[in-house]
Design a protein around this motif. Structure first.
Motif, PDB file in Angstrom:
ATOM      1  N   LEU A  98       0.926  -1.168  -0.061  1.00 53.57           N
ATOM      2  CA  LEU A  98       0.054  -0.064   0.064  1.00 53.57           C
ATOM      3  C   LEU A  98       0.764   1.130   0.121  1.00 53.57           C
ATOM      4  CD1 LEU A  98      -2.626  -0.844   2.577  1.00 53.57           C
ATOM      5  CD2 LEU A  98      -2.826  -1.121   0.077  1.00 53.57           C
ATOM      6  N   ILE A  99       0.603   2.287  -0.670  1.00 54.98           N
ATOM      7  CA  ILE A  99       1.292   3.455  -0.888  1.00 54.98           C
ATOM      8  C   ILE A  99       0.793   4.453   0.150  1.00 54.98           C
ATOM      9  CG2 ILE A  99       1.741   5.533  -2.408  1.00 54.98           C
ATOM     10  CD1 ILE A  99       1.541   3.665  -4.633  1.00 54.98           C
ATOM     11  N   GLU A 100       1.758   4.712   1.095  1.00 58.30           N
ATOM     12  CA  GLU A 100       1.356   5.905   2.233  1.00 58.30           C
ATOM     13  C   GLU A 100       1.251   7.160   1.745  1.00 58.30           C
ATOM     14  OE1 GLU A 100       0.226   4.333   4.867  1.00 58.30           O
ATOM     15  OE2 GLU A 100       0.725   2.388   4.588  1.00 58.30           O
ATOM     16  N   ASP A 101       0.741   7.913   2.300  1.00 59.43           N
ATOM     17  CA  ASP A 101       0.729   9.427   2.330  1.00 59.43           C
ATOM     18  C   ASP A 101       0.451   9.918   0.872  1.00 59.43           C
ATOM     19  OD1 ASP A 101       1.227  12.195   2.347  1.00 59.43           O
ATOM     20  OD2 ASP A 101       3.135  12.031   2.374  1.00 59.43           O
ATOM     21  N   LEU A 102      -1.130   9.881   0.434  1.00 56.38           N
ATOM     22  CA  LEU A 102      -1.404  10.197  -0.813  1.00 56.38           C
ATOM     23  C   LEU A 102      -1.395  11.599  -1.205  1.00 56.38           C
ATOM     24  CD1 LEU A 102      -4.262   7.662  -0.590  1.00 56.38           C
ATOM     25  CD2 LEU A 102      -2.146   7.089  -1.818  1.00 56.38           C
TER      26      LEU A 102
ATOM     27  N   ASN B 148       0.448  15.000  -2.845  1.00 54.66           N
ATOM     28  CA  ASN B 148       1.543  15.339  -3.588  1.00 54.66           C
ATOM     29  C   ASN B 148       2.323  13.962  -4.317  1.00 54.66           C
ATOM     30  OD1 ASN B 148       1.185  18.084  -2.842  1.00 54.66           O
ATOM     31  ND2 ASN B 148       2.058  17.642  -0.901  1.00 54.66           N
ATOM     32  N   LEU B 149       1.234  12.892  -4.830  1.00 58.40           N
ATOM     33  CA  LEU B 149       1.931  11.933  -5.389  1.00 58.40           C
ATOM     34  C   LEU B 149       2.682  12.260  -6.875  1.00 58.40           C
ATOM     35  CD1 LEU B 149      -0.629   9.009  -5.143  1.00 58.40           C
ATOM     36  CD2 LEU B 149       1.617   9.333  -3.664  1.00 58.40           C
TER      37      LEU B 149
ATOM     38  N   LYS C  75       7.719   5.842  -8.188  1.00 58.04           N
ATOM     39  CA  LYS C  75       8.546   4.932  -8.443  1.00 58.04           C
ATOM     40  C   LYS C  75       9.357   4.472  -7.467  1.00 58.04           C
ATOM     41  CE  LYS C  75      12.337   4.246 -11.756  1.00 58.04           C
ATOM     42  NZ  LYS C  75      13.114   4.694 -12.703  1.00 58.04           N
ATOM     43  N   PHE C  76       9.511   5.096  -6.409  1.00 60.25           N
ATOM     44  CA  PHE C  76      10.129   4.789  -4.978  1.00 60.25           C
ATOM     45  C   PHE C  76       9.556   3.569  -4.327  1.00 60.25           C
ATOM     46  CE2 PHE C  76      11.222   4.641  -0.601  1.00 60.25           C
ATOM     47  CZ  PHE C  76      12.610   4.404  -0.693  1.00 60.25           C
ATOM     48  N   ASP C  77       8.046   4.121  -4.186  1.00 53.48           N
ATOM     49  CA  ASP C  77       7.137   3.052  -3.630  1.00 53.48           C
ATOM     50  C   ASP C  77       6.835   1.819  -4.404  1.00 53.48           C
ATOM     51  OD1 ASP C  77       7.412   4.875  -1.564  1.00 53.48           O
ATOM     52  OD2 ASP C  77       4.975   5.532  -1.640  1.00 53.48           O
TER      53      ASP C  77
ATOM     54  N   LYS D  41      -6.020   7.299 -11.093  1.00 54.21           N
ATOM     55  CA  LYS D  41      -6.209   8.452 -12.056  1.00 54.21           C
ATOM     56  C   LYS D  41      -4.888   9.305 -12.319  1.00 54.21           C
ATOM     57  CE  LYS D  41     -11.203   8.828 -11.881  1.00 54.21           C
ATOM     58  NZ  LYS D  41     -12.316   9.902 -11.614  1.00 54.21           N
ATOM     59  N   ASN D  42      -3.764   8.718 -11.631  1.00 56.70           N
ATOM     60  CA  ASN D  42      -2.677   9.287 -11.583  1.00 56.70           C
ATOM     61  C   ASN D  42      -1.695   9.145 -12.937  1.00 56.70           C
ATOM     62  OD1 ASN D  42       0.247   9.972 -11.059  1.00 56.70           O
ATOM     63  ND2 ASN D  42      -0.499  10.558  -9.085  1.00 56.70           N
TER      64      ASN D  42
END
Length: 309
Positions: free
Chosen positions: A85-89, A91-92, A98-100, A131-132
């Protein structure tokens, strides 16, 4: 065991796939499995020509246990794992995504003891991600870097599925969907999926236990599902099979479903599921009106919407 490959792949995908959340976590009434217990289940999968293994970075040490087995036993598993799961959504941007994503993939490769992930999935279907545009650029880069072969998205509803298909269909090889004898929503976009060369993996064959439970055990608030359960029981009796067996073969013999993910608690349960398919006369399916079992009330077929239970 039937084999039904994704159209964009030469992988031999078994029509039953093995869900593995219980390998690494306590899951409902099922306790987390030891390595020996996992080995026994996976040996049974090998013996029964079950090839698709579905896991995730979020499933505790499930990947570690699968990797340990694959390192020590001959097998033909096609492993599908899911991104952490990607944390802190907020300012993606491309660099953060890419790092995550690459960190998650690197960890999965190490734990599964693989050089490439056959199937990677997004299990965090929220607008900030799907949608990113940067997210999809990263996924395409993973394929170019030969770190993954196929990419899938685990979805819940039609609108998000249709958006991804229309805007990023070239990057998606399959969707993992909730699908069962009551929940037939995704039948409505089969033609679009076929046109876009996108496969399907299904989950929720037993609708969180509601399909096989006794009618008197249906929780308060879901009483409107009882007439459908009564009709399902009648059809199962006509076929001389149990309700769980009829629910399983309905999905197993569905031509639009490439594979169905089932979680099991033991080797015996896995063998029982497979044998129930083997002894069923699929010609009986031609005479069953499954449309009478389709439920169109989203509340009844989406466990996320159930209240107080």
């Amino acid at each position: 065991m039937l084999i039904n490959n994704f159209k964009n792949s030469d992988y031999e995908i078994s029509k039953f796939g093995l869900g593995t959340v219980q390998f690494g976590l306590d899951y409902g009434f099922t306790k987390r499995k030891t390595q020996d217990e996992v080995d026994d289940i996976l040996k049974t999968a090998v013996d029964n020509e079950l090839t698709l293994i579905d896991t995730a970075r979020e499933y505790g040490d499930s990947e570690d246990k699968i990797g340990c087995f694959m390192e020590n036993y001959k097998n033909n598993f096609v492993v599908a794992t899911k991104l952490r799961l990607i944390e802190d959504l907020n300012n993606l941007n491309y660099s953060k995504i890419k790092f995550d994503v690459y960190s998650s993939v690197d960890e999965s490769l190490e734990k599964l003891k693989l050089n490439k992930i056959p199937i990677l999935q997004l299990h965090q279907t929220i607008e900030e991600i799907y949608k990113n545009e940067d997210f999809w650029d990263v996924i395409n880069q993973l394929k170019e870097d030969n770190l993954i072969d196929l990419f899938g998205v685990s979805v819940y509803e039609l609108p998000e599925t249709e958006f991804i298909m229309e805007n990023h269909g070239n990057s998606v090889d399959f969707f993992q969907i909730p699908y069962n004898i009551f929940d037939r929503r995704f039948d409505d976009i089969q033609e679009q999926l076929d046109e876009n060369n996108i496969g399907l993996v299904s989950r929720s064959t037993f609708l969180k236990g509601i399909i096989p439970c006794e009618i008197d055990d249906v929780p308060k608030g879901l009483e409107e599902i009882k007439p459908f359960k009564e009709e399902l029981q009648r059809l199962a009796d006509e076929c001389d099979v149990s309700v769980p067996e009829l629910a399983s073969v309905f999905v197993y013999y569905n031509n639009f479903i490439n594979s169905t993910i089932l979680g099991v608690d033991s080797p015996e349960e896995l063998e029982s599921n497979i044998k129930s398919i083997d002894r069923f006369d699929k010609n009986l399916l031609k005479n069953i009106d499954f449309d009478s079992l389709r439920i169109n009330d989203d509340y009844l077929i989406d466990p996320r919407k159930w209240d107080n239970f």
